[in-house]
Design a protein around this motif. Structure first.
Motif, short mmCIF file in Angstrom:
data_model
loop_
_atom_site.label_atom_id
_atom_site.label_comp_id
_atom_site.label_asym_id
_atom_site.label_seq_id
_atom_site.Cartn_x
_atom_site.Cartn_y
_atom_site.Cartn_z
N UNK A 56 -42.66 18.50 29.50
CA UNK A 56 -41.15 19.06 29.11
C UNK A 56 -40.44 19.44 30.26
N UNK A 57 -39.17 19.58 30.35
CA UNK A 57 -38.31 20.27 31.41
C UNK A 57 -38.29 21.66 31.26
N UNK A 58 -37.99 22.49 32.02
CA UNK A 58 -38.35 23.95 31.90
C UNK A 58 -37.57 24.53 30.78
N UNK A 59 -36.32 23.88 30.58
CA UNK A 59 -35.57 24.55 29.36
C UNK A 59 -36.27 24.31 28.25
N UNK A 60 -36.66 23.04 27.82
CA UNK A 60 -37.41 22.74 26.61
C UNK A 60 -38.74 23.34 26.48
N UNK A 61 -39.28 23.33 27.51
CA UNK A 61 -40.75 24.04 27.31
C UNK A 61 -40.51 25.53 26.98
N UNK A 62 -39.57 26.22 27.46
CA UNK A 62 -39.15 27.80 27.23
C UNK A 62 -39.03 27.46 25.77
N UNK A 63 -37.91 26.79 25.25
CA UNK A 63 -37.59 26.78 23.93
C UNK A 63 -38.74 26.61 22.98
N UNK A 64 -39.46 25.99 23.40
CA UNK A 64 -41.02 25.65 22.54
C UNK A 64 -41.71 26.88 22.38
N UNK A 65 -41.89 27.63 23.51
CA UNK A 65 -42.54 28.63 23.41
C UNK A 65 -41.86 29.84 22.69
N UNK A 66 -40.69 29.78 22.59
CA UNK A 66 -39.96 31.00 21.88
C UNK A 66 -39.95 30.56 20.46
N UNK A 67 -40.25 29.08 19.88
CA UNK A 67 -40.69 28.85 18.77
C UNK A 67 -41.80 29.49 18.17
N UNK A 68 -42.87 29.41 19.14
CA UNK A 68 -44.03 29.67 18.83
C UNK A 68 -44.05 31.18 18.58
N UNK A 69 -43.43 31.80 19.41
CA UNK A 69 -43.41 33.44 19.20
C UNK A 69 -42.71 33.82 17.92
N UNK A 70 -41.74 33.24 17.81
CA UNK A 70 -41.17 33.46 16.50
C UNK A 70 -42.04 32.85 15.06
N UNK A 71 -42.66 31.95 15.27
CA UNK A 71 -43.48 31.53 14.04
C UNK A 71 -44.54 32.59 14.03
N UNK A 72 -44.99 33.01 14.93
CA UNK A 72 -46.09 33.82 15.05
C UNK A 72 -45.84 35.28 14.02
N UNK A 73 -44.78 35.84 14.47
CA UNK A 73 -43.94 36.93 13.72
C UNK A 73 -43.87 36.58 12.23
N UNK A 74 -43.16 35.40 12.08
CA UNK A 74 -43.24 35.03 10.58
C UNK A 74 -44.35 35.14 9.83
N UNK A 75 -45.42 34.82 10.43
CA UNK A 75 -46.80 34.68 9.78
C UNK A 75 -47.58 35.82 9.98
N UNK A 76 -46.92 37.07 10.64
CA UNK A 76 -47.51 38.29 10.78
C UNK A 76 -48.79 38.13 11.63
N UNK A 77 -48.82 37.16 12.71
CA UNK A 77 -50.08 37.15 13.36
C UNK A 77 -49.92 37.45 14.85
N UNK A 78 -50.73 38.27 15.67
CA UNK A 78 -50.62 38.81 17.09
C UNK A 78 -51.03 37.92 18.02
N UNK A 79 -50.22 37.55 19.12
CA UNK A 79 -50.81 37.06 20.09
C UNK A 79 -49.61 37.06 21.37
N UNK A 80 -50.15 36.98 22.62
CA UNK A 80 -49.09 36.89 23.71
C UNK A 80 -49.07 35.34 24.02
N UNK A 81 -48.12 35.01 24.50
CA UNK A 81 -47.84 33.25 24.82
C UNK A 81 -47.19 33.04 26.35
N UNK A 82 -47.70 32.05 26.81
CA UNK A 82 -47.18 31.45 27.97
C UNK A 82 -47.15 30.18 28.37
N UNK A 83 -46.58 29.58 29.24
CA UNK A 83 -46.58 28.13 29.40
C UNK A 83 -47.59 27.78 30.50
N UNK A 84 -48.27 26.53 30.33
CA UNK A 84 -49.32 26.38 31.25
C UNK A 84 -49.51 24.94 31.79
N UNK A 85 -49.79 24.63 32.89
CA UNK A 85 -49.96 23.09 33.23
C UNK A 85 -50.98 23.03 34.24
#
Length: 205
Positions: free
Chosen positions: A149-178
């Motif tokens: 992904x381009x950086x903006x799209x990758x960051x958007x995907x990461x934010x979606x993951x963080x949001x979904x984890x909160x919705x499901x009451x799951x705890x984890x830290x998240x980062x992008x990696x290549x």
């Protein structure tokens, strides 16, 4: 990069919990779907290209593999899940073994969970986080293949993951990696240093 991770070397494998090495010292486990780039991430973090076997056929890692860093610390490569072409009965056995390992291993300090940034939070990813949370085990997610992904799209995907984890009451830290361009490696190593108490050791030397 810390010399600690460059010292990584294979020390053994187990197919069941009774074969695990003594439950002492500090371990960090790496887990993820069989096509999430788990072995490549381990090789990138350690700087050792062929440490963890990579394969064009996902699902080849069918054992718990141990890589020692020093006398007190080890990386643990868990079996890939959700993709391997193996009998359903064997998949269920792996899942049972993984759950027990996460819940009972006293030396385990954290779980590095690989997810392809294009296909995050599959059912078994969520199950792994849930098991770890129940065991009061820290989870750090590497959204692999972020170079797709381009950086903006990758960051958007990461934010979606963080949001979904909160919705499901799951705890984890998240980062992008290549693994391709090594982006996110320093951040991942910083998390490992925290779990392995590297700074505490350095401060007392």
């Amino acid at each position: 990069m810390s010399q600690l991770y460059r010292n990584a070397h294979y020390t053994g494998s187990a197919t069941q919990l009774s074969q695990l090495p003594d439950d002492i010292g500090l371990e960090v486990a790496f887990a993820g779907r069989s096509n999430a780039g788990k072995s490549s991430a381990i090789n990138t973090i350690t700087g050792i290209r062929s440490l963890a076997r990579t394969s064009k056929t996902p699902g080849r890692t069918q054992m718990i593999n141990f890589f020692s860093l020093d006398e007190q610390r080890a990386l643990v490569d868990l079996p890939g899940y959700g993709y391997a072409k193996v009998p359903e009965k064997m998949k269920l056995k792996w899942q049972e073994t993984l759950a027990k390992y996460l819940e009972t291993r006293q030396s385990l300090r954290g779980l590095m969970l690989m997810m392809d940034i294009r296909h995050p939070l599959k059912a078994f990813d969520l199950q792994m986080i849930s098991w770890a949370n129940q065991a009061d085990l820290a989870v750090h997610i590497l959204l692999t293949k972020s170079d797709k992904f381009k950086h903006g799209a990758a960051k958007q995907s990461m934010l979606k993951v963080i949001s979904e984890l909160k919705k499901q009451d799951l705890t984890a830290t998240v980062q992008m990696f290549s693994s391709l361009n090594k982006s996110g490696r320093d951040e991942a190593i910083q998390k490992l240093d925290e779990w392995f108490e590297v700074e505490l050791v350095n401060a007392t030397e």
